[in-house]
Design an enzyme around this catalytic site. Structure first.
Site, mmCIF file in Angstrom:
data_model
loop_
_atom_site.group_PDB
_atom_site.id
_atom_site.type_symbol
_atom_site.label_atom_id
_atom_site.label_comp_id
_atom_site.label_asym_id
_atom_site.label_seq_id
_atom_site.Cartn_x
_atom_site.Cartn_y
_atom_site.Cartn_z
ATOM 1 N N HIS A 56 1.090 -1.173 0.015
ATOM 2 C CA HIS A 56 0.160 0.098 0.011
ATOM 3 C C HIS A 56 0.856 1.191 -0.062
ATOM 4 O O HIS A 56 1.801 1.204 0.815
ATOM 5 C CB HIS A 56 -0.834 -0.153 1.299
ATOM 6 N N ARG A 62 -5.015 10.331 -1.589
ATOM 7 C CA ARG A 62 -4.421 10.396 -2.949
ATOM 8 C C ARG A 62 -5.593 10.801 -3.750
ATOM 9 O O ARG A 62 -5.676 11.523 -4.724
ATOM 10 C CB ARG A 62 -3.602 9.349 -3.368
#
Ligand code: FAD
Length: 572
Positions: free
Chosen positions: A235, A257
């Site tokens: 991740h 993000r």
């Protein structure tokens, strides 16, 4: 040594283990069922840690075919298509069961329908959730249901070996009762391996501390084949808050993000646009690779990572939309809303695991597998939201299968005394050997796996890693913990954890050497092409290190084809 008998023995109390227990009990209430777990039932494992949610095709505009295609394409055509099909179709049943029978409350739309949010790599918003604490809701409800039934529990019991009978089938499991340090031998007619994998051999990782690949290490020693072991998912945004805190490595969610957050290097410059046109919104594998490259160049923050910056979106908005993440960062001294937070890619999930059939049976008679210990559902990449779907769907399948299998074929067999003695001798090593530095060995393992078998790999690094892992294993065998105390001796369990992690790290490394291409989570600098999808093959490895490349059977759809009608495909 204490000895117990149970018809069905379940190792692990995550989504897979608890669903298996409930389904087996429902199908055959007269059978005795025992859940044995390294921690406390309901309080350990990664299902409890699920934040984002659960993928399932519920909306009229969505379909199981679309969920299936996303899973196959996300997995780069390596998933077993029958397993993936079972995942997407039975997820619909499981989510209904979770809501209507087991009592979970998921977030809803104003019209009363279940709210489903967007997750990366999917062409439809299909992730069911309870805020950003979905796993707590699922595990709390499952645990209450198990507690209210006649299902026995062996908590703080660590499984250390699968014990066979003389005819080669599985007879039972050897445990250490962690509270007393005594050995316990449980005979069972059927055993479920649901210990949840967990790539905790990497310097930065997300899974819970009780997971150390014990189940996979036991499966290897029992002679089973593991598939896709080179496929370890990273991740991109693990929190980096120094070595003094276990918060380092924990996930800062993908939505940061997704909503427009920037990644900056140590010079506070944005670097993602130079690596990928989608910049920070590229998929996990691309972003992690770009970050790792930047780190290798030395453009790093004080703790050796990179920054995530959200302030340009407006501090108020960030505080409102990412309350949990803002608080998590504040706990570690970072201001996510207006300042910079140090992050690093973090090992999150193992796509690989024990080879198994769609009814959860394995090549070892009497042994079944489900959840993150199993391999083949996700191929080269797992979609966010497909992890908890996997453990609950196949946990339930395993419970149903074991209940009927035990009634038809189950019998108690005599465990091999030689195997029990050998397993005990292995566990006793650290209680007898001269005291050594276990911490230093764990650091060495982290270093080897992070630098050479991590996000970017090549033949030289992998070969070096293999010899370092061999040396580490030998060193462990000569290293003691300096205390003969057995009750709650966590140094003893640390040693056993390391032993499992080194064994599984070895097969990850060998499988990564064997796969001379780059696909999904596996990236080889010396073989950067994906190769022809039509000739997709997966790695299958055994404890002797022998790897077989097995062709993927395209039983439902071939590369270049889709189960979706053209007009409907990828409209979202
Ligand atoms: C921080 C985080 C966030 C996540 N978010 C999501 C998400 O949003 N959506 C999603 O789909 N997936 C998510 N995942 C992945 C998901 O949690 C896992 O895929 C899934 O829950 C695994 O379920 P499991 O039952 O196989 O294992 P687990 O839930 O991990 O349970 C394993 C069990 O085995 C026990 N155990 C381990 N070793 C032994 C032993 N030797 N003897 C006895 N017992 C043992 C453990 O104590 C534990 O009870 C996330 C994972 C993490 C770490």
């Amino acid at each position: 040594m204490q000895q117990l008998d149970t018809d069905i023995l379940i190792l692990g109390s995550g989504g897979a283990g608890l669903f298996a227990a409930l389904h087996a009990h429902k199908a055959a209430p007269q059978l005795s069922i025992t859940v044995a777990v390294k921690g406390l039932l309901g309080k350990c494992g990664c299902t409890r840690m699920v934040q984002g949610g659960y993928n399932v095709a519920l909306a009229k505009e969505d379909s199981v075919e679309r969920h299936f295609m996303d899973t196959i394409e996300g997995g780069k055509w390596l998933p077993d298509q029958e397993l993936a099909w079972k995942l997407v179709t039975l997820a619909v049943e499981r989510i209904r069961e979770l809501e209507n029978e087991l009592g979970c409350f998921f977030d809803r739309n104003p019209d009363g329908t279940v709210h489903q949010k967007a997750f990366a790599g999917q062409t439809f918003d299909r992730t069911v959730h309870k805020g950003d604490l979905t796993g707590i809701e699922i595990i709390n409800r499952l645990a209450e249901q198990v507690w209210s039934r006649e299902i026995a529990r062996l908590e703080e019991h660590r499984a250390v070996e699968l014990i066979k009978s003389r005819d080669g089938g599985l007879a039972g499991v050897l445990f250490i009762d962690m509270r007393t340090g005594e050995y316990v031998l449980v005979r069972a007619k059927a055993v479920l391996l649901a210990t949840g994998g967990g790539p905790t051999m990497y310097r930065y990782h997300t899974p819970s501390g009780d997971k150390s690949c014990d189940g996979l290490a036991m499966a290897l020693r029992a002679g089973l084949a593991l598939r896709d072991m080179e496929m370890v998912q990273f991740h991109p945004t693990g929190l980096l808050a120094g070595t003094h805190t276990r918060m380092t490595g924990t996930v800062l969610e993908e939505g940061l993000r997704g909503s427009g957050g920037f990644l900056l290097n140590g010079k506070k410059e944005r670097f993602m646009p130079a690596y990928d046109p989608k910049a920070e919104r590229a998929t996990r594998d691309f972003v992690s690779r770009a970050m790792f490259t930047e780190i290798r160049k030395g453009n790093v923050t004080p703790h050796g990572g990179l920054y995530i910056s959200m302030g340009h979106l407006g501090a108020e908005r960030v505080r409102r939309e990412f309350k949990g993440m803002v608080e998590r960062c504040a706990d570690c001294g970072f201001d996510l809303a207006a300042g910079l937070v140090e992050v690093v890619p973090t090992a999150h999930y193992m796509m690989g695991g024990v080879e198994f059939a769609a009814d959860c049976s394995t090549a070892l008679r009497g042994l079944f597998v489900a959840g993150e210990d199993s391999g083949g559902v996700h191929g080269a990449n797992r979609l966010g939201g497909n992890g908890v779907a996997n453990s609950t769907v196949f946990g339930a399948v395993a419970g149903d299968t074991m209940a009927s299998w035990v009634q038809k074929h189950g019998r108690f067999a005599d465990p091999s005394r030689a195997e029990v003695e050998a397993a005990i001798a292995r566990c006793e090593v650290p209680l007898r050997a001269a005291k050594g530095d276990i911490e230093a060995m764990r650091e060495k393992l982290y270093e080897t796996m992070w630098e050479r078998v991590g996000i970017i790999r090549d033949a030289n690094g992998l070969s070096l890693a293999l010899s370092e892992l061999g040396a580490l294993d030998r060193e462990l065998d000569g290293t003691g913990i300096g205390s003969g105390t057995r009750a709650f001796n966590l140094s003893w369990h640390d040693w056993l954890n390391l032993k499992s992690l080194v064994a599984v790290s070895r097969v990850i490394t060998i499988a990564a050497l064997a796969r001379e291409d780059s696909r999904g989570a596996h990236y080889r600098e010396d073989f950067s092409d994906t190769g022809p999808l039509e000739r997709s093959a997966f790695t299958s490895i055994r404890n002797d290190g022998e790897v077989t490349m097995k062709p993927v059977a395209f039983t439902r759809v071939r590369p270049g084809q889709s189960l979706l009608k053209p007009a409907a495909s990828y409209a979202n």
